[in-house]
Design a protein around this motif. Structure first.
Motif, mmCIF file in Angstrom:
data_model
loop_
_atom_site.group_PDB
_atom_site.id
_atom_site.type_symbol
_atom_site.label_atom_id
_atom_site.label_comp_id
_atom_site.label_asym_id
_atom_site.label_seq_id
_atom_site.Cartn_x
_atom_site.Cartn_y
_atom_site.Cartn_z
ATOM 1 N N ILE A 85 12.184 -6.451 3.079
ATOM 2 C CA ILE A 85 10.709 -5.992 2.885
ATOM 3 C C ILE A 85 9.597 -7.074 3.116
ATOM 4 O O ILE A 85 8.768 -6.922 3.445
ATOM 5 C CB ILE A 85 10.879 -5.503 1.311
ATOM 6 C CG1 ILE A 85 11.242 -4.240 1.297
ATOM 7 C CG2 ILE A 85 9.228 -5.358 0.915
ATOM 8 C CD1 ILE A 85 11.323 -3.954 -0.259
ATOM 9 N N GLN A 88 6.427 -7.243 5.650
ATOM 10 C CA GLN A 88 5.232 -7.202 5.136
ATOM 11 C C GLN A 88 4.141 -8.148 5.731
ATOM 12 O O GLN A 88 2.998 -7.679 5.589
ATOM 13 C CB GLN A 88 5.320 -7.212 3.378
ATOM 14 C CG GLN A 88 4.301 -6.776 2.751
ATOM 15 C CD GLN A 88 3.669 -5.384 2.849
ATOM 16 O OE1 GLN A 88 4.273 -4.443 2.445
ATOM 17 N NE2 GLN A 88 2.554 -5.085 3.216
ATOM 18 N N GLU A 93 2.947 -7.034 8.742
ATOM 19 C CA GLU A 93 2.080 -5.933 8.554
ATOM 20 C C GLU A 93 0.805 -6.600 8.089
ATOM 21 O O GLU A 93 -0.151 -6.100 8.628
ATOM 22 C CB GLU A 93 2.675 -5.050 7.491
ATOM 23 C CG GLU A 93 1.799 -3.684 7.522
ATOM 24 C CD GLU A 93 2.390 -2.632 6.453
ATOM 25 O OE1 GLU A 93 1.641 -2.133 5.744
ATOM 26 O OE2 GLU A 93 3.741 -2.540 6.578
ATOM 27 N N TYR A 117 5.606 0.128 12.784
ATOM 28 C CA TYR A 117 4.158 -0.249 12.252
ATOM 29 C C TYR A 117 3.122 0.413 12.984
ATOM 30 O O TYR A 117 2.160 1.257 12.394
ATOM 31 C CB TYR A 117 3.945 -1.710 12.007
ATOM 32 C CG TYR A 117 2.426 -1.922 11.627
ATOM 33 C CD1 TYR A 117 2.196 -1.783 10.168
ATOM 34 C CD2 TYR A 117 1.274 -2.149 12.485
ATOM 35 C CE1 TYR A 117 0.714 -2.048 9.797
ATOM 36 C CE2 TYR A 117 0.312 -2.408 12.096
ATOM 37 C CZ TYR A 117 -0.198 -2.277 10.783
ATOM 38 O OH TYR A 117 -1.405 -2.414 10.335
#
Length: 326
Positions: A126, A130, A133, A225
């Protein structure tokens, strides 16, 4: 145990204070607008488009959970997609009520309970994605600024607000990648000071080992994404249609990262009040009335919460689990 209780109380007080801040901002916005006009706009919502928006957001989460499932498989787990999906949705619903949406990082403990994965392994799948992102969201916000500037004059207030949010998110994204993929000595000192992550300090070497394993999946992370971004844009496009807002898909596609940056500013739960103010400010540049803009932000919140409620049962069943609350 006593330290955990004290930490939980302090965390609860912090979240309560930030909730008050969010409510104060919302109250300030409502004081400037006609509530009856906002209600009038909401009453005219086209529910077909609203449902399409919810479906688009659901597909976004299906993709995000698919990314998590793929990365877990890359490091040797065969947890099964349904388990990963519901654990992901549990993290999302917690993120909806926590500052900077940081509650999503409780997904690894939820995964541990439901699938038996190690917390460090779940966090590795994660954390770096992240960070990537966050960086891409800032790039999208910059693209949105160029798009808006090609159509109208950008206000100073907008530039200041976006700049603050973008800098915070960009720094967070870069730090997350450094923590995941760079020297352990530097990152162990830093991560020990962060909420949600300090418990992982002593297991940092395991976290880094797994993070480096998924580094080779960068292309897949980027592609997933971008696909998710399309569905996020569709969610906003359909919500705009639901209120009769006449903007093209590309506008919502670019405005989404620009405005949702404010949801990650950790002064209120999920940017409560900040995002609403951002929507009003940005939409005004396109000639959209404040009441309609605020109604749009209400529908954004409602559509997100309705879909994320899928994970509520998972969270409630995990509340007694020591890894969630410690």
């Amino acid at each position: 145990m006593k330290d955990n209780i004290i930490a939980n109380r302090m965390r609860a007080r912090s979240i309560f204070l930030q909730l008050i801040i969010g409510i104060v901002i919302i109250a300030f916005i409502l004081n400037k607008l006609d509530i009856n006009e906002i209600i009038s706009v909401l009453i005219k919502t086209d529910y077909l488009f609203f449902i399409l928006a919810c479906v688009s957001y659901l597909f976004l989460n299906i993709i995000l959970a698919g990314r998590l499932n793929y990365l877990l498989a890359r490091i040797g787990y065969n947890t099964g997609y349904p388990t990963v999906f519901f654990s992901h949705m549990g993290g999302m619903i917690v993120g909806d009520i926590t500052p900077g949406r940081s509650g999503y990082f409780l997904t690894p403990p939820i995964l541990k309970k439901n699938a038996g994965t190690k917390i460090t392994d779940g966090m590795a799948c994660i954390f770096a994605p992240q960070g990537i992102e966050f960086i891409l969201k800032v790039a999208g916000a910059v693209a949105a600024i160029f798009y808006i500037s090609s159509r109208t004059t950008i206000s100073k207030d907008l530039l200041i607000s976006v700049s603050i949010g973008a800098v915070l998110l960009l720094v967070a994204g870069i730090l997350m990648l450094i923590i995941s993929w760079h020297s352990e000595n530097m990152t162990s000192r830093f991560i020990s000071k962060l909420p949600f992550f300090k418990r992982f300090t002593e297991k940092l070497s395991f976290f880094k080992e797994r993070s480096i394993q998924i580094k080779g999946s960068l292309n897949a992370i980027l592609i997933l994404y971008l696909i998710g971004w399309v569905f996020a844009g569709l969610q906003w496009f359909y919500l705009g249609k639901a209120l009769g807002i006449q903007l093209p898909f590309i506008a919502f596609f670019l405005l989404h990262p620009l405005i949702t940056i404010l949801m990650f500013v950790p002064i209120s739960p999920a940017g409560l009040g900040l995002m609403e103010g951002g929507v009003i400010l940005v939409f005004s540049l396109f000639g959209i009335l404040p009441a309609t803009a605020l109604a749009f932000s209400v529908l954004v919140r409602v559509s997100i919460l309705l879909v994320d409620l899928i994970g509520l049962k998972t969270v409630l069943s995990s509340l007694h689990y020591s890894d969630i609350i410690s």
